[in-house]
Design an enzyme around this catalytic site. Structure first.
Site, PDB file in Angstrom:
ATOM      1  N   HIS A 171      35.446   2.666  20.690  1.00 37.29           N
ATOM      2  CA  HIS A 171      34.350   3.377  20.519  1.00 37.29           C
ATOM      3  C   HIS A 171      33.745   3.704  21.692  1.00 37.29           C
ATOM      4  O   HIS A 171      34.176   2.894  22.865  1.00 37.29           O
ATOM      5  CB  HIS A 171      33.300   2.565  19.457  1.00 37.29           C
ATOM      6  CG  HIS A 171      32.968   1.369  20.132  1.00 37.29           C
ATOM      7  ND1 HIS A 171      31.670   1.386  21.018  1.00 37.29           N
ATOM      8  CD2 HIS A 171      33.537   0.113  20.371  1.00 37.29           C
ATOM      9  CE1 HIS A 171      31.592   0.203  21.214  1.00 37.29           C
ATOM     10  NE2 HIS A 171      32.600  -0.666  20.701  1.00 37.29           N
ATOM     11  N   CYS A 172      32.912   4.612  22.044  1.00 34.61           N
ATOM     12  CA  CYS A 172      32.228   4.800  23.406  1.00 34.61           C
ATOM     13  C   CYS A 172      30.560   4.520  22.823  1.00 34.61           C
ATOM     14  O   CYS A 172      30.234   3.831  21.841  1.00 34.61           O
ATOM     15  CB  CYS A 172      32.206   6.267  23.707  1.00 34.61           C
ATOM     16  SG  CYS A 172      31.925   7.563  22.655  1.00 34.61           S
ATOM     17  N   ALA A 173      29.614   5.031  23.515  1.00 33.58           N
ATOM     18  CA  ALA A 173      28.163   4.788  23.134  1.00 33.58           C
ATOM     19  C   ALA A 173      27.682   5.246  21.948  1.00 33.58           C
ATOM     20  O   ALA A 173      26.780   4.763  21.247  1.00 33.58           O
ATOM     21  CB  ALA A 173      27.414   5.337  24.399  1.00 33.58           C
ATOM     22  N   THR A 174      28.327   6.424  21.283  1.00 33.72           N
ATOM     23  CA  THR A 174      27.923   7.227  20.225  1.00 33.72           C
ATOM     24  C   THR A 174      28.938   7.276  19.285  1.00 33.72           C
ATOM     25  O   THR A 174      28.747   7.559  17.906  1.00 33.72           O
ATOM     26  CB  THR A 174      27.186   8.237  20.522  1.00 33.72           C
ATOM     27  OG1 THR A 174      28.036   9.195  20.967  1.00 33.72           O
ATOM     28  CG2 THR A 174      25.927   8.023  21.221  1.00 33.72           C
ATOM     29  N   ARG A 175      30.091   7.220  19.615  1.00 35.01           N
ATOM     30  CA  ARG A 175      31.364   7.758  18.861  1.00 35.01           C
ATOM     31  C   ARG A 175      32.267   6.829  18.424  1.00 35.01           C
ATOM     32  O   ARG A 175      32.631   6.141  19.388  1.00 35.01           O
ATOM     33  CB  ARG A 175      31.911   9.176  19.290  1.00 35.01           C
ATOM     34  CG  ARG A 175      31.196  10.389  19.423  1.00 35.01           C
ATOM     35  CD  ARG A 175      31.681  11.374  20.479  1.00 35.01           C
ATOM     36  NE  ARG A 175      31.229  10.997  21.835  1.00 35.01           N
ATOM     37  CZ  ARG A 175      31.872  11.523  22.799  1.00 35.01           C
ATOM     38  NH1 ARG A 175      32.884  12.367  22.643  1.00 35.01           N
ATOM     39  NH2 ARG A 175      31.429  11.154  24.102  1.00 35.01           N
TER      40      ARG A 175
END
Length: 465
Positions: free
Chosen positions: A25-29
């Protein structure tokens, strides 16, 4: 739905455990790499509670949840898979999916190195903004003080806060690169510290003419690499791979002594005599070109970057600009990309707010309103992928708004004291005489995108389609 229920419902919709190669995952996804993307039921995934949209990019199926929530969903998914967070199925590193073309993999590799460093650089940028506020004559006058009245000890303390990360940036880059490429992070950080050793002439002193570089073999100039990115990155990649090679071939009995010794020796020779001189020159050349674009007369550079810079995020290559911003800050303490890039982010917020107001679908409104706030805080993925890009025209209108704002920012000569924060939090990078202009260009960007989207960029037929 709880995060556990979302995870339980999501896994069958992406083909089940056997179809999943890795999860990250990244910051939003939430990012999932699968064996067969045809097994993914995209519409059903997007209809799940709290899912703001999904798309394929760089060999990954990316599901937008938003900040905070994505971390909890990721942990729930990994729990359902019987895996520890940060691990990946089939023992493949979660941050390094094996799919995507060579260019996409290279961009992800570069991004993976910089993601762990960015929080420190964000904090440093905030320190720079606060330091600028404390030393502003107008602010000091409110308390009956002048710049001369500020204690030198306080200025020295703030200088420690603002300068340390950039002075030792190669150490951070080498550490993260070694960690990403399977080397020993402690060797990476020592190798990075060698690049900024006090025994070498400082890059800042050489750049200002206060010192001369050392000359090896009569023609190779050698100096410290304070504030440099590419030399440390390339050195870290090659040295980490060399260490892994040694681990496989050096006998266990002498591995503890021989492997670190040879890795550091070969790494510093490569850095000082080959990679450093070459890549530092390339880095300065790229920086010169970009700065040349941003300083084109009549705001043309700001217009171009403000309009089309937003496309970089779609293709997942926007992180490659990190090293340009870092180099700018390390070189003269200013970031010329940030104010123009901020206009693009705020324009996305204006466009998505117009969609939210005009939309008749409760689902669209549910995604669009929070996406507006998120974009104003600097996180544009929900607005871009969840709304604007899906309807196309709102994204085009946001490009126009970002271009107009970037044009004005370039005309006004706006420049930030740090990086990695935009929109409302980005005001902390302009706590000086630039603040009113920073607010103005962002209001203009927001308003242009909002009005154009409201009038021409969105209608109910698009929503029904």
């Amino acid at each position: 739905m709880t995060e556990k229920e979302i995870a339980q419902a999501l896994l069958p919709l992406v083909g089940g455990r056997e179809n999943i190669l890795s999860v990250m995952h990244c910051a939003t996804r939430l990012r999932i790499v699968v064996n067969d993307k045809d097994k993914i039921q995209v519409k059903e995934v997007e209809n799940l509670d709290k899912v703001k949209g999904s798309f394929f990019n760089a060999g990954q199926y990316q599901i937008i949840f938003g900040t905070g929530l994505v971390n909890r969903v990721y942990e729930a998914v990994m729990h359902e898979l019987g895996m520890q967070p940060e691990a990946a199925i089939d023992d493949k590193p979660a941050s390094k999916p094996v799919t995507g073309n060579r260019f996409q993999r290279a961009i992800r590799m570069f991004s993976d190195v910089f993601v762990p460093i960015i929080p420190v650089l964000v904090a440093t940028g905030l320190f720079m903004g606060l330091r600028g506020l404390l030393t502003q004559e107008a602010v000091l006058n409110v308390f009956g003080l002048t710049p001369d009245a500020v204690p030198q000890q306080l200025l020295l303390f703030t200088q420690i806060l603002t300068d340390t990360a950039f002075a030792f940036l190669p150490a951070l880059v080498c550490w993260s690169t070694f960690k990403n490429f399977g080397g020993s992070p402690v060797i990476g950080i020592v190798l990075g510290l060698m690049l900024v050793s006090n025994s070498l002439p400082s890059a800042y002193d050489v750049g200002s003419g206060a010192a001369e570089p050392l000359i090896f073999f009569g023609f190779i100039p050698v100096a410290g690499y304070q504030g440099s990115v590419l030399p440390a990155f390339a050195t870290g990649v090659l040295a980490a791979k060399f260490e892994k090679f040694l681990r496989k071939h050096v006998p266990d009995a002498i591995d503890l002594i021989v492997t670190p010794f040879l890795t550091l020796l070969v790494g510093i020779l490569l850095a000082m005599l080959v990679l450093g001189p070459i890549l530092h020159t390339v880095e300065n050349g790229v920086l010169f070109v970009v700065e040349g674009l941003l300083t084109l007369p009549m705001g043309i550079g700001g217009l171009i970057y403000g309009s089309f810079g937003q496309l970089l995020g779609i293709f997942g290559i926007h992180h490659i600009l990190n090293f340009l911003e870092i180099s700018m800050l390390a070189k003269d303490g200013w970031n010329y990309l940030n104010p123009i890039g901020t206009c693009g982010n705020v324009a996305q917020a204006g466009a998505v707010l117009a969609v939210a107001i005009k939309a008749s679908s409760a689902k669209t409104k549910q995604i669009a309103y929070p996406s507006c706030l998120s974009a104003l805080l600097g996180i544009t993925e929900p607005a871009v992928f969840g709304v604007n890009l899906r309807f196309v025209k709102p994204f085009v209108m946001s490009m126009v708004g970002g271009g107009v704002g970037g044009f004005l920012a370039s005309l006004f000569g706006l420049r930030a004291t740090g990086m990695s924060i935009t929109g409302i939090p980005g005001t902390l990078l302009y706590l000086n005489e630039q603040l009113p202009l920073y607010i103005l260009v962002n209001i203009v960007s927001f308003a242009v995108a909002f009005v154009l989207t409201r009038l021409f960029g969105f209608n109910h037929k698009m929503e029904q389609a």
